[in-house]
Write an enzyme that holds these catalytic residues in place. Sequence first.
Site, PDB file in Angstrom:
ATOM      1  N   LYS A 172      43.931-110.885  11.939  1.00  0.00           N
ATOM      2  CA  LYS A 172      44.215-112.106  12.705  1.00  0.00           C
ATOM      3  C   LYS A 172      43.841-111.899  14.175  1.00  0.00           C
ATOM      4  O   LYS A 172      43.909-110.780  14.671  1.00  0.00           O
ATOM      5  CB  LYS A 172      45.722-112.402  12.673  1.00  0.00           C
ATOM      6  CG  LYS A 172      46.246-112.955  11.365  1.00  0.00           C
ATOM      7  CD  LYS A 172      47.747-113.207  11.478  1.00  0.00           C
ATOM      8  CE  LYS A 172      48.328-113.667  10.150  1.00  0.00           C
ATOM      9  NZ  LYS A 172      47.824-114.974   9.700  1.00  0.00           N
ATOM     10  N   ARG A 185      50.739-115.008  -1.162  1.00  0.00           N
ATOM     11  CA  ARG A 185      50.676-115.578  -2.522  1.00  0.00           C
ATOM     12  C   ARG A 185      50.455-114.485  -3.565  1.00  0.00           C
ATOM     13  O   ARG A 185      50.836-114.651  -4.716  1.00  0.00           O
ATOM     14  CB  ARG A 185      49.591-116.662  -2.570  1.00  0.00           C
ATOM     15  CG  ARG A 185      48.204-116.181  -2.353  1.00  0.00           C
ATOM     16  CD  ARG A 185      47.249-117.299  -1.978  1.00  0.00           C
ATOM     17  NE  ARG A 185      47.462-117.780  -0.603  1.00  0.00           N
ATOM     18  CZ  ARG A 185      46.755-118.752  -0.040  1.00  0.00           C
ATOM     19  NH1 ARG A 185      45.811-119.378  -0.717  1.00  0.00           N
ATOM     20  NH2 ARG A 185      46.993-119.121   1.200  1.00  0.00           N
TER      21      ARG A 185
HETATM   22  N1  BES Z   1      51.850-115.710   7.085  1.00  0.00           N
HETATM   23  C1  BES Z   1      50.663-116.469   7.171  1.00  0.00           C
HETATM   24  C2  BES Z   1      50.936-117.956   7.336  1.00  0.00           C
HETATM   25  C3  BES Z   1      51.512-118.399   8.650  1.00  0.00           C
HETATM   26  C4  BES Z   1      50.684-118.606   9.742  1.00  0.00           C
HETATM   27  C5  BES Z   1      52.848-118.688   8.767  1.00  0.00           C
HETATM   28  C6  BES Z   1      51.222-119.064  10.932  1.00  0.00           C
HETATM   29  C7  BES Z   1      53.371-119.146   9.944  1.00  0.00           C
HETATM   30  C8  BES Z   1      52.556-119.340  11.033  1.00  0.00           C
HETATM   31  C9  BES Z   1      49.827-116.301   5.898  1.00  0.00           C
HETATM   32  O1  BES Z   1      49.884-115.064   5.318  1.00  0.00           O
HETATM   33  C10 BES Z   1      48.401-116.555   6.268  1.00  0.00           C
HETATM   34  O2  BES Z   1      47.860-115.771   7.002  1.00  0.00           O
HETATM   35  N2  BES Z   1      47.839-117.624   5.714  1.00  0.00           N
HETATM   36  C11 BES Z   1      46.490-117.981   5.976  1.00  0.00           C
HETATM   37  C12 BES Z   1      45.840-118.281   4.654  1.00  0.00           C
HETATM   38  C13 BES Z   1      44.340-118.416   4.724  1.00  0.00           C
HETATM   39  C14 BES Z   1      43.699-117.081   5.043  1.00  0.00           C
HETATM   40  C15 BES Z   1      43.826-118.936   3.406  1.00  0.00           C
HETATM   41  C16 BES Z   1      46.505-119.218   6.858  1.00  0.00           C
HETATM   42  O3  BES Z   1      47.363-120.076   6.677  1.00  0.00           O
HETATM   43  O4  BES Z   1      45.660-119.296   7.741  1.00  0.00           O
HETATM   44 MN    MN Z   2      48.378-113.749   6.101  1.00  0.00          MN
END
Ligand code: BES
Ligand code: MN
Length: 502
Positions: free
Chosen positions: A272, A346
Amino acid sequence: MEGLIFSKPPRVEISSGDPLEARVNSIIVPVRKSGEKPLLEGVAARADKLAGGVLSGAIESGDFKADVGEIVKGYHDGRIILFVGLGGDAGKPRLLENLRAAYARAVSFLLDKAESAVVIVEPTEGVEAREAVVGALLGAYKFDYFKTDKSKKRRLSLIYFTVAESVLREALALAEGVYLARDLANAPPHEVAPSKLARLVRDLFSSLENVEVEVLDYERLVEEGFGGIVAVGKGSKEKPVLIIVRYKGSGGEPVALVGKTMVFDSGGINLKPSQSMFDMRADKAGGAAVLGVTWAAARAGLKVNIVALLPAAINVPSGESYLPSDVIRMKDGTTVEVTNTDAEGRLTLADAIAYAAKDLNAREVIDVATLTGAAAVALGPFIAAVFTRSQDLLEEVKKASEVTGEKVWQLPLEDDYKPALEKKAPLADLANAAMRYGGAICAALFLEHFNHGKPHIHLDIAGPGIGLGGEAVKPPAYWPQGLAPGWGARLLYEYLKGKAGE
Ligand code: BES
Ligand code: MN
Ligand code: ZN
């Protein structure tokens, strides 16, 4: 540094006798309003006299309107008398929210000023009384474990309430559950690394009856084919575990509560950007909520059978991390092509959901997860997305939500988006991430694949779980400012209480 110890609310007692005569440092006196007029009557009028007329003065001058959480401070006999506005008549959901907010505001005002308090609550029974006490106790929450300066720690340690014994007991159980959920969600990652967290949970729950804790360690997870949890967690030196907490308050098949417990989510090899990484210490807020409700249910003796599953892992890049384009074999045999290592939640949840549905014979599965940025973008910081194929279950969730003030909004499990999950996985059954748009829905569809036909509710708490966005809009007074609020523990308790028919 010593290890984290989960915090508890202040000690609580029933206030007997005249609350205005109690030997405490402070007294909280509620003031209602009728129309636009604050009501100077009953205990408020008596307290006003003791405090030399500060309240009547404030009312006369127009300075105090008894709006929700409004405060007037007086003194009597070396004690602080704190008048707090409760607002006027309101429909049930609003009324309960006002009570929580007003009492939280009053208590948080006293946190560093008094060691003990009497809190006057009227009526003394029923859900209004309970929510007033819950609000007061949540207002006393501070995550001050790592503050070494004593002056920054909570002083208020004993609160007397003028409520019925059963109300106090249930409110305390709820507050303890939320404290636990908050502490875990906000804990610095390495304080609750997976195996360490497992030990903490074991120790904590060993004091409760009807509760058993089982931990599947890394070797077991590998042996038993939990491919999703293993893949996500193996990049860290702190290997993943599956923590299982069973509370048996009734017979029959258990309700499975599955909580995303990503101790930290850096994104993994699909790292990230740093601005969005810090918040990911709260990527365990789902597991935290699940642990919190399990604690609350056990402490309150709810007549339900719960199996709580917390797949705990740390998602970081290393030479041992899982890789984009890897194919994973999941617990139920499904193969998944990794299109993005940041869609990790997931994968861990799918293993736990399949295990609950098939191996543990759950009668229903509820999962709670800070799963997608998309859910937070869609619904903002105060509302969770709820997905289910069962409108009956949805209605039960909504009913609970009206009581606890934890807001939910249904998003669809859109069948027309399903093919994307297969299309993006030329080598395997499913891809873990498929579409740029509709991200929350795609994640929900992915999870659904693993429920093996069991009734299933999926709560994506990406917004409220983390406590995002407090800079733009003000969260309720009973939420800790700038921290994860322990979202979902009270909601699930109320939901399960409904099931138990209590
Ligand atoms: N934990 C994150 C989701 C999240 C992001 C929760 C910001 C709260 C605030 C999750 O694991 C994630 O990174 N999801 C990605 C999925 C994508 C790579 C398909 C997302 O939502 O960008
Ligand atoms: Mn993630
Ligand atoms: Zn995550």
